[in-house]
Design a protein around this motif. Sequence first.
Motif, PDB file in Angstrom:
ATOM      1  N   UNK A  60       6.887  -1.122   5.224  1.00 58.03           N
ATOM      2  CA  UNK A  60       6.438  -0.907   3.851  1.00 58.03           C
ATOM      3  C   UNK A  60       5.625   0.373   3.720  1.00 58.03           C
ATOM      4  N   UNK A  61       4.788   0.643   4.714  1.00 56.60           N
ATOM      5  CA  UNK A  61       3.995   1.860   4.670  1.00 56.60           C
ATOM      6  C   UNK A  61       4.887   3.100   4.748  1.00 56.60           C
ATOM      7  N   UNK A  62       5.860   3.074   5.637  1.00 58.36           N
ATOM      8  CA  UNK A  62       6.777   4.203   5.751  1.00 58.36           C
ATOM      9  C   UNK A  62       7.587   4.387   4.468  1.00 58.36           C
ATOM     10  N   UNK A  63       7.988   3.276   3.844  1.00 59.46           N
ATOM     11  CA  UNK A  63       8.727   3.359   2.587  1.00 59.46           C
ATOM     12  C   UNK A  63       7.877   4.030   1.510  1.00 59.46           C
ATOM     13  N   UNK A  64       6.622   3.616   1.396  1.00 58.56           N
ATOM     14  CA  UNK A  64       5.740   4.223   0.389  1.00 58.56           C
ATOM     15  C   UNK A  64       5.545   5.702   0.655  1.00 58.56           C
ATOM     16  N   UNK A  65       5.399   6.076   1.924  1.00 52.69           N
ATOM     17  CA  UNK A  65       5.243   7.492   2.255  1.00 52.69           C
ATOM     18  C   UNK A  65       6.489   8.278   1.878  1.00 52.69           C
ATOM     19  N   UNK A  66       7.655   7.736   2.187  1.00 52.82           N
ATOM     20  CA  UNK A  66       8.905   8.415   1.843  1.00 52.82           C
ATOM     21  C   UNK A  66       9.030   8.589   0.336  1.00 52.82           C
ATOM     22  N   UNK A  67       8.707   7.533  -0.406  1.00 52.41           N
ATOM     23  CA  UNK A  67       8.816   7.593  -1.862  1.00 52.41           C
ATOM     24  C   UNK A  67       7.841   8.614  -2.438  1.00 52.41           C
ATOM     25  N   UNK A  68       6.617   8.648  -1.888  1.00 51.09           N
ATOM     26  CA  UNK A  68       5.634   9.623  -2.366  1.00 51.09           C
ATOM     27  C   UNK A  68       6.078  11.050  -2.069  1.00 51.09           C
ATOM     28  N   UNK A  69       6.648  11.285  -0.899  1.00 44.59           N
ATOM     29  CA  UNK A  69       7.126  12.624  -0.553  1.00 44.59           C
ATOM     30  C   UNK A  69       8.268  13.056  -1.466  1.00 44.59           C
ATOM     31  N   UNK A  70       9.177  12.135  -1.772  1.00 45.46           N
ATOM     32  CA  UNK A  70      10.286  12.457  -2.670  1.00 45.46           C
ATOM     33  C   UNK A  70       9.781  12.750  -4.082  1.00 45.46           C
ATOM     34  N   UNK A  71       8.760  12.004  -4.520  1.00 45.40           N
ATOM     35  CA  UNK A  71       8.189  12.236  -5.849  1.00 45.40           C
ATOM     36  C   UNK A  71       7.517  13.602  -5.925  1.00 45.40           C
ATOM     37  N   UNK A  72       6.802  13.994  -4.876  1.00 46.45           N
ATOM     38  CA  UNK A  72       6.155  15.312  -4.879  1.00 46.45           C
ATOM     39  C   UNK A  72       7.195  16.430  -4.887  1.00 46.45           C
ATOM     40  N   UNK A  73       8.271  16.244  -4.112  1.00 45.19           N
ATOM     41  CA  UNK A  73       9.333  17.250  -4.102  1.00 45.19           C
ATOM     42  C   UNK A  73       9.990  17.350  -5.477  1.00 45.19           C
TER      43      UNK A  73
END
Length: 446
Positions: free
Chosen positions: A418-431
């Motif tokens: 879940x933590x990795x998923x949130x990090x991935x989603x946050x990185x995609x949102x910033x991009x």
Amino acid sequence: MRFQRYLTGVAIAALLAGSAVAQTAPQQPAAAGTLNPAAEQAPPAAPAPAPQFQMADGVLATVNDSVITGFDLSQRMLLLIAMTQVQPTPENIPAIQQEALNALIDERLQLQELANYEDLKVTDEEVNQEIAAMAQEVGATPEAYLSYLEAGGIRPQTLREQVRTQIGWQQLVGGRFQGRARVSKGAVDAALRQLSEAATKKQYLIGEVYIEASRVGGQQAAMNGAAQLVQQMVQGAPFQAVAQQFSAAPSASRGGDAGWVVAGTVNPILQAAMDQLEVGQLSRPIAVEGGVYIIYMRDKRDGAAASLVQLKQVMIEMPETATEAEVAAAAQRLEALRPQLTCDTMLQRATSEQGLLGADLGEADVQNLTPQFQQVARSAAVGTISTPVRTPLGLHLVAVCGRRAGGVEAPDPRAVENQLFRQNLANLARRYMRDLRADALIEYRQ
């Protein structure tokens, strides 16, 4: 929205209580000034008068075909001050203004992007529910919550517009990138291995605020802004709320919560600062390439005393009196065999060839191993096979088939995923936001 709602609630609760909210850590001698202890609950106090800003009238900026006026900016500055409890001073007004303007530009870009998705509409009911939840968490009715903001010069519509955009943006990002943000089993396994290996090293539970120089007008402006934020937090502004509103780090959405950081995995400049900070201390501004950090030391812990490894071996028996030629020949044989071995196959291979012995050494504390095996056990990656190791008994190939910290609870794979998923989603949102900004026509009016 849940964590952001909580952070907003922390700041507003303090306003409704008429007192500053402290950082949740023991009071210690300060690196940048001791964080204020939590004040006693006080009766509700009258709100402070709304700060006065000398804002230019009319249009201050355009984002494609959308305008930002002086009134828009002053409203957002007032909301930013209310949410963070950063008190406006002549020194920090420029930083507050710049942060508010950046937030408005991002919001205009998000609204324009949301307009491309006709089926994604945030209803008034969703906005009302979110504001009601924010009010409930601070023990107020929605009416009292909005009335208090209004008494400070903030129109309720300002908050409603921000909440509506945030809900819509999160729905868009979640729907668009959920598939790409999914985490593979291999990524989870790798993260679990890293956590197990890191458990033997010193760790720091930190909060972080990162001021990106390019967003605030240069490195010196970032240093000045960070210094003002440190001063405000020392005086009682909640770290989490300040991080959420001002930080450019990925952890901003979590109130600056960077989690447990392992010694040796961060910028040496930050490492040096973390080594000096005691629990409950706030750092002075720390200049790094591209910006400035503020670190809040929430907790520290030493690595686990025991490092446990699972070992297997293939060996050629050889007395200490063996000649150099005999040792060299055995080493050559093992080196030729090594690329063909894995933790799963090496014992079977050892029993199928004459002159080889295989053994599962089980799990052992590294400190209890022979000195020759300790170096392999400490430094080799899990799943690798060592070069030949000489001991009084012979020549060995040692495989590290597992590693964990003794006495440390194993991390939960689902929580890691879940933590990795949130990090991935946050990185995609910033991009996503960077791309929108790069493609936008943004003009500033003097």
